[in-house]
Design a protein around this motif. Structure first.
Motif, PDB file in Angstrom:
ATOM      1  N   TYR A 293       0.961  -1.069   0.107  1.00 26.23           N
ATOM      2  CA  TYR A 293      -0.030  -0.109   0.021  1.00 26.23           C
ATOM      3  C   TYR A 293       0.782   1.388  -0.016  1.00 26.23           C
ATOM      4  O   TYR A 293       2.022   1.363   0.456  1.00 26.23           O
ATOM      5  CB  TYR A 293      -0.836   0.039   1.151  1.00 26.23           C
ATOM      6  N   LYS A 294       0.371   2.169  -0.532  1.00 28.36           N
ATOM      7  CA  LYS A 294       1.091   3.633  -0.648  1.00 28.36           C
ATOM      8  C   LYS A 294       1.304   4.234   0.784  1.00 28.36           C
ATOM      9  O   LYS A 294       2.160   5.085   1.039  1.00 28.36           O
ATOM     10  CB  LYS A 294       0.287   4.431  -1.662  1.00 28.36           C
ATOM     11  N   ASN A 295       0.016   4.225   1.461  1.00 31.41           N
ATOM     12  CA  ASN A 295      -0.015   4.891   2.871  1.00 31.41           C
ATOM     13  C   ASN A 295      -0.873   4.254   3.587  1.00 31.41           C
ATOM     14  O   ASN A 295      -1.816   3.244   3.166  1.00 31.41           O
ATOM     15  CB  ASN A 295      -0.327   6.518   2.808  1.00 31.41           C
ATOM     16  N   CYS A 296      -1.079   4.844   4.729  1.00 27.62           N
ATOM     17  CA  CYS A 296      -1.881   3.841   5.819  1.00 27.62           C
ATOM     18  C   CYS A 296      -3.376   4.267   5.653  1.00 27.62           C
ATOM     19  O   CYS A 296      -4.378   3.153   5.895  1.00 27.62           O
ATOM     20  CB  CYS A 296      -1.743   4.493   7.129  1.00 27.62           C
ATOM     21  N   THR A 297      -3.891   5.194   5.049  1.00 29.41           N
ATOM     22  CA  THR A 297      -5.101   5.420   4.608  1.00 29.41           C
ATOM     23  C   THR A 297      -5.752   4.408   3.518  1.00 29.41           C
ATOM     24  O   THR A 297      -6.641   3.907   3.613  1.00 29.41           O
ATOM     25  CB  THR A 297      -5.230   6.981   3.856  1.00 29.41           C
ATOM     26  N   ALA A 298      -4.808   3.922   2.610  1.00 26.32           N
ATOM     27  CA  ALA A 298      -5.304   3.124   1.870  1.00 26.32           C
ATOM     28  C   ALA A 298      -5.206   1.876   2.265  1.00 26.32           C
ATOM     29  O   ALA A 298      -6.281   0.784   2.109  1.00 26.32           O
ATOM     30  CB  ALA A 298      -4.181   2.983   0.421  1.00 26.32           C
ATOM     31  N   LEU A 299      -4.276   1.413   3.129  1.00 25.00           N
ATOM     32  CA  LEU A 299      -4.484   0.072   3.856  1.00 25.00           C
ATOM     33  C   LEU A 299      -5.543  -0.008   4.710  1.00 25.00           C
ATOM     34  O   LEU A 299      -6.192  -1.050   4.832  1.00 25.00           O
ATOM     35  CB  LEU A 299      -2.931  -0.104   4.758  1.00 25.00           C
ATOM     36  N   ASN A 300      -5.810   0.877   5.620  1.00 23.76           N
ATOM     37  CA  ASN A 300      -6.982   1.056   6.302  1.00 23.76           C
ATOM     38  C   ASN A 300      -8.258   0.878   5.561  1.00 23.76           C
ATOM     39  O   ASN A 300      -9.300   0.506   6.324  1.00 23.76           O
ATOM     40  CB  ASN A 300      -7.081   2.000   7.384  1.00 23.76           C
TER      41      ASN A 300
END
Length: 87
Positions: free
Chosen positions: A32-39
Motif C-alpha cells: 500500500y502507498k499509505n495507511c489511509t489506503a491500507l485501512n
C-alpha cells in the motif's frame, strides 16, 4: 494399457502442478502507498503475529494478522510494535 494410463496421469499431475505454481507466483502480496489506503481494506491495520500487543494505547479495531502482508508494508509501522497502521 496400465502404462499408458500411468503416463497420462503423471503428465497431468506435472502440468497441473506447474500451472498452479505459476498462478501462485502471480498472486503477490499487496503493498500500500499509505495507511489511509491500507485501512480501507484492513480497518485495524495489519499485525505480524496474533501474539503482538499494541504499544500505542487503545485501538478501535482488531488488526488483521498476516506476516506476509505486514512485511510488505512494514515501513508503515511507525512505533515498531509489529502492527502496521493500527487504528
Amino acid at each position: 494399457m496400465k502404462k499408458v494410463l500411468a503416463v497420462v496421469l503423471g503428465a497431468g499431475l506435472i502440468f497441473g502442478y506447474t500451472s498452479y505454481d505459476t498462478a501462485e507466483a502471480k498472486s503477490k502480496v499487496k503493498t500500500y502507498k499509505n495507511c489511509t489506503a491500507l485501512n480501507k481494506d484492513y480497518k485495524g491495520g495489519v499485525a505480524k503475529s496474533s501474539k503482538i500487543k499494541n504499544k500505542g494505547g487503545k485501538t478501535k479495531y482488531k488488526p488483521y494478522v498476516s506476516a506476509k502482508l505486514y512485511n510488505a508494508n512494514k515501513k508503515m509501522d511507525r512505533d515498531k510494535d509489529g502492527i502496521a497502521c493500527e487504528k
